[in-house]
Motif scaffolding. Structure first.
Motif, PDB file in Angstrom:
ATOM      1  N   LEU A 277       2.381   5.226   1.477  1.00  0.00           N
ATOM      2  CA  LEU A 277       3.711   4.857   1.004  1.00  0.00           C
ATOM      3  C   LEU A 277       4.292   3.345   1.675  1.00  0.00           C
ATOM      4  O   LEU A 277       5.303   3.088   1.368  1.00  0.00           O
ATOM      5  N   GLY A 278       3.135   2.569   1.903  1.00  0.00           N
ATOM      6  CA  GLY A 278       3.435   1.371   2.377  1.00  0.00           C
ATOM      7  C   GLY A 278       4.139   1.438   3.549  1.00  0.00           C
ATOM      8  O   GLY A 278       3.920   2.201   4.604  1.00  0.00           O
ATOM      9  N   GLU A 279       4.965   0.205   3.901  1.00  0.00           N
ATOM     10  CA  GLU A 279       5.662   0.249   5.275  1.00  0.00           C
ATOM     11  C   GLU A 279       7.002   0.797   4.987  1.00  0.00           C
ATOM     12  O   GLU A 279       7.911   0.389   4.805  1.00  0.00           O
ATOM     13  N   VAL A 280       6.923   2.117   5.568  1.00  0.00           N
ATOM     14  CA  VAL A 280       8.171   2.950   5.194  1.00  0.00           C
ATOM     15  C   VAL A 280       9.221   2.558   6.455  1.00  0.00           C
ATOM     16  O   VAL A 280      10.459   2.638   6.100  1.00  0.00           O
ATOM     17  N   VAL A 281       8.663   1.797   7.293  1.00  0.00           N
ATOM     18  CA  VAL A 281      10.171   1.216   8.291  1.00  0.00           C
ATOM     19  C   VAL A 281      10.872   0.374   7.665  1.00  0.00           C
ATOM     20  O   VAL A 281      12.015   0.213   8.030  1.00  0.00           O
ATOM     21  N   HIS A 282      10.606  -0.142   6.516  1.00  0.00           N
ATOM     22  CA  HIS A 282      11.497  -1.129   5.573  1.00  0.00           C
ATOM     23  C   HIS A 282      12.089  -0.486   4.476  1.00  0.00           C
ATOM     24  O   HIS A 282      12.842  -1.221   3.992  1.00  0.00           O
ATOM     25  N   LEU A 283      11.838   0.778   4.475  1.00  0.00           N
ATOM     26  CA  LEU A 283      12.568   1.591   3.274  1.00  0.00           C
ATOM     27  C   LEU A 283      14.087   1.561   3.180  1.00  0.00           C
ATOM     28  O   LEU A 283      14.540   1.413   2.224  1.00  0.00           O
ATOM     29  N   TRP A 284      14.532   1.718   4.258  1.00  0.00           N
ATOM     30  CA  TRP A 284      16.022   1.684   4.492  1.00  0.00           C
ATOM     31  C   TRP A 284      16.983   0.485   4.190  1.00  0.00           C
ATOM     32  O   TRP A 284      17.714   0.597   3.581  1.00  0.00           O
ATOM     33  N   ARG A 285      16.269  -0.576   4.507  1.00  0.00           N
ATOM     34  CA  ARG A 285      16.907  -1.980   4.087  1.00  0.00           C
ATOM     35  C   ARG A 285      16.422  -2.314   2.638  1.00  0.00           C
ATOM     36  O   ARG A 285      17.214  -2.605   1.634  1.00  0.00           O
TER      37      ARG A 285
ATOM     38  N   ALA B 242       0.118   1.373  -6.985  1.00  0.00           N
ATOM     39  CA  ALA B 242       0.760   2.216  -5.647  1.00  0.00           C
ATOM     40  C   ALA B 242       1.994   2.236  -5.452  1.00  0.00           C
ATOM     41  O   ALA B 242       2.712   1.199  -5.827  1.00  0.00           O
ATOM     42  N   HIS B 243       2.565   3.213  -4.826  1.00  0.00           N
ATOM     43  CA  HIS B 243       4.248   3.370  -4.860  1.00  0.00           C
ATOM     44  C   HIS B 243       4.400   3.025  -3.265  1.00  0.00           C
ATOM     45  O   HIS B 243       4.808   3.770  -2.602  1.00  0.00           O
ATOM     46  N   SER B 244       4.175   1.604  -3.079  1.00  0.00           N
ATOM     47  CA  SER B 244       4.461   1.241  -1.600  1.00  0.00           C
ATOM     48  C   SER B 244       5.828   0.872  -1.380  1.00  0.00           C
ATOM     49  O   SER B 244       6.417  -0.104  -2.269  1.00  0.00           O
ATOM     50  N   ALA B 245       6.481   1.103  -0.313  1.00  0.00           N
ATOM     51  CA  ALA B 245       7.946   0.869  -0.241  1.00  0.00           C
ATOM     52  C   ALA B 245       8.023  -0.742   0.217  1.00  0.00           C
ATOM     53  O   ALA B 245       9.079  -1.172  -0.190  1.00  0.00           O
ATOM     54  N   ALA B 246       7.043  -1.302   0.936  1.00  0.00           N
ATOM     55  CA  ALA B 246       7.208  -2.645   1.248  1.00  0.00           C
ATOM     56  C   ALA B 246       5.709  -2.981   2.113  1.00  0.00           C
ATOM     57  O   ALA B 246       4.873  -2.269   2.353  1.00  0.00           O
ATOM     58  N   GLY B 247       5.535  -4.223   2.076  1.00  0.00           N
ATOM     59  CA  GLY B 247       4.324  -4.676   2.730  1.00  0.00           C
ATOM     60  C   GLY B 247       3.866  -6.088   2.262  1.00  0.00           C
ATOM     61  O   GLY B 247       4.409  -6.670   1.476  1.00  0.00           O
ATOM     62  N   ASN B 248       2.483  -6.415   2.428  1.00  0.00           N
ATOM     63  CA  ASN B 248       1.915  -7.530   2.180  1.00  0.00           C
ATOM     64  C   ASN B 248       1.918  -7.504   0.438  1.00  0.00           C
ATOM     65  O   ASN B 248       1.913  -6.625  -0.148  1.00  0.00           O
ATOM     66  N   PRO B 249       2.297  -8.982   0.071  1.00  0.00           N
ATOM     67  CA  PRO B 249       2.128  -9.105  -1.480  1.00  0.00           C
ATOM     68  C   PRO B 249       0.705  -8.427  -2.205  1.00  0.00           C
ATOM     69  O   PRO B 249       0.652  -8.182  -3.400  1.00  0.00           O
ATOM     70  N   MET B 250      -0.199  -8.225  -1.332  1.00  0.00           N
ATOM     71  CA  MET B 250      -1.468  -7.504  -2.224  1.00  0.00           C
ATOM     72  C   MET B 250      -1.057  -6.006  -2.562  1.00  0.00           C
ATOM     73  O   MET B 250      -1.895  -5.642  -3.242  1.00  0.00           O
ATOM     74  N   ARG B 251      -0.021  -5.643  -2.220  1.00  0.00           N
ATOM     75  CA  ARG B 251       0.150  -4.186  -2.529  1.00  0.00           C
ATOM     76  C   ARG B 251       0.692  -3.961  -4.213  1.00  0.00           C
ATOM     77  O   ARG B 251       0.615  -3.062  -4.614  1.00  0.00           O
ATOM     78  N   PHE B 252       0.903  -5.042  -4.851  1.00  0.00           N
ATOM     79  CA  PHE B 252       0.800  -5.252  -6.027  1.00  0.00           C
ATOM     80  C   PHE B 252      -0.409  -5.717  -6.965  1.00  0.00           C
ATOM     81  O   PHE B 252      -0.428  -5.511  -8.161  1.00  0.00           O
TER      82      PHE B 252
ATOM     83  N   GLY C 298      -1.777   1.106  12.529  1.00  0.00           N
ATOM     84  CA  GLY C 298      -0.902   0.444  13.574  1.00  0.00           C
ATOM     85  C   GLY C 298      -1.453  -0.549  13.816  1.00  0.00           C
ATOM     86  O   GLY C 298      -2.811  -0.791  13.699  1.00  0.00           O
ATOM     87  N   GLY C 299      -0.676  -1.789  14.302  1.00  0.00           N
ATOM     88  CA  GLY C 299      -1.237  -2.987  14.657  1.00  0.00           C
ATOM     89  C   GLY C 299      -0.464  -4.306  14.479  1.00  0.00           C
ATOM     90  O   GLY C 299       0.680  -3.956  13.862  1.00  0.00           O
ATOM     91  N   LEU C 300      -0.794  -5.262  14.609  1.00  0.00           N
ATOM     92  CA  LEU C 300      -0.007  -6.514  14.200  1.00  0.00           C
ATOM     93  C   LEU C 300      -0.191  -6.929  12.911  1.00  0.00           C
ATOM     94  O   LEU C 300      -1.448  -6.840  12.349  1.00  0.00           O
ATOM     95  N   GLY C 301       0.853  -7.373  12.121  1.00  0.00           N
ATOM     96  CA  GLY C 301       0.472  -7.686  10.752  1.00  0.00           C
ATOM     97  C   GLY C 301      -0.380  -8.847  10.824  1.00  0.00           C
ATOM     98  O   GLY C 301      -0.750  -9.307  11.546  1.00  0.00           O
ATOM     99  N   ARG C 302      -1.104  -8.910   9.329  1.00  0.00           N
ATOM    100  CA  ARG C 302      -1.972  -9.736   9.112  1.00  0.00           C
ATOM    101  C   ARG C 302      -3.444  -9.359   9.369  1.00  0.00           C
ATOM    102  O   ARG C 302      -4.276 -10.123   9.616  1.00  0.00           O
ATOM    103  N   SER C 303      -3.546  -7.976   9.836  1.00  0.00           N
ATOM    104  CA  SER C 303      -5.011  -7.494  10.383  1.00  0.00           C
ATOM    105  C   SER C 303      -5.710  -6.961   9.228  1.00  0.00           C
ATOM    106  O   SER C 303      -6.777  -6.197   9.783  1.00  0.00           O
TER     107      SER C 303
END
Length: 317
Positions: A35-43, A262-272, A12-17
């Motif tokens: 799992l990355g940012e699961v909050v964005h999974l649905w959209r 990593a199988h991240s649902a969403a997040g910063n481009p560094m996840r790739f 938890g925290g503000l993005g870019r931390s």
């Protein structure tokens, strides 16, 4: 048969931390599934079919196919629009005061149970003891506390507000989208207000019976081994230093993490990113953020800045 409880480490925290870097390092630890940012999974994933962190489209990713099958009998059995309607009703920063109350919140519970099913399925697929969700949103963490089958631990990640504010001014392309979209940008003043609000919300969450522990980005990049073990212990994992063999030291003392896909649902481009990645502090804000804006951010964030140990002058800690 009793309720299966899944242990979740919520970043938890503000993005870019620095949470994406932290999540990628934690994902290399045994017994951890990120799992990355699961909050964005649905959209972004179920509706827009954006790319998973492994590089494949979400619909073509074998990992997420199996998660959907075990969680819901297949993603086609789930209506993501219904989840988004629940999200719009309860998962908003303005709803945190009501979510923090002692009374039962049926909408928050129903919404959180969708996440619980995803977490449990991911743990089952990978055999992990801890599932990491780096969604960051304080409002989501408040919702998750209403799910009876989630053992929630929150790693509250903070970074100097001036570094966060400068990062939000950058233009960053979202590589997972085919529409050449860019990530959200904020002015330094707006970012400082969000930094204060989001971090204060996590402080209150700890007073509501949720296990919350604060970790500073600057301490993590200075000692990735020690902080990683500390977070793992907080999550309930008993690891030894041999579990950190993926962290190596260069001739100049720099530390590198050898990151697998990593199988991240969403997040910063560094996840790739894969392969050796240097774990280092990004302090470009010290020269790139104009002095007037540095002073503005420091003034807005001053109460929590001091509480978190950040000097107002901007000198290195």
């Amino acid at each position: 048969m009793g309720v299966v409880v899944v242990r979740v480490l919520f970043l938890g925290g503000l993005g870019r931390s620095g949470t994406t870097l932290l999540e990628r390092v934690l994902g290399c630890l045994p017994g951890v599934c990120t799992l990355g940012e699961v909050v964005h999974l649905w959209r972004r994933d179920l509706i827009d079919d954006e790319r998973c962190g492994c590089g494949q489209a979400f619909s073509a990713c074998g990992f997420w196919h199996e998660v959907g099958k075990r969680a819901f009998g297949g993603w086609d059995r789930l209506d993501p629009h219904h989840v988004l309607r629940l999200q719009s009703r309860v998962e908003r920063t303005r709803h945190i005061p009501s979510l923090a109350g002692r009374t039962r919140n049926d909408d928050a519970r129903d919404y959180a149970l969708y996440y619980a099913r995803v977490y449990a399925a991911a743990a089952e697929v990978t055999g992990a003891n801890v599932v990491v969700d780096s969604s960051k949103h304080a409002s989501l963490a408040y919702c998750l506390r209403h799910a009876p089958n989630i053992d929630l631990r929150v790693a509250h990640v903070v970074r100097d507000a001036r570094g966060v504010a400068y990062s939000w001014t950058k233009t960053v392309t979202r590589p997972e989208s085919d529409r050449r979209e860019t990530m959200t940008r904020y002015s330094p003043g707006r970012a400082a207000l969000l930094w204060s609000a989001h971090n204060a919300a996590f402080g209150l969450l700890g007073a509501r019976g949720v296990a919350v522990r604060r970790f500073r980005y600057e301490e993590f990049v200075a000692d990735p081994r020690g902080v990683s073990l500390s977070i793992a212990a907080f999550a309930g994992l008993d690891l030894h230093t041999g579990a950190l063999d993926f962290l190596t030291e260069g001739a100049d003392g720099s530390v590198y993490a050898d990151l697998p896909p990593a199988h991240s649902a969403a997040g910063n481009p560094m996840r790739f990113r894969t392969g050796p990645v240097e774990v280092r502090a990004d302090e470009s804000w010290r020269t790139a953020l104009p002095p007037r804006q540095r002073r503005l951010v420091a003034a807005i964030a001053a109460p929590l800045h001091g509480a978190y140990g950040y000097p107002i002058t901007g000198r290195r800690t």
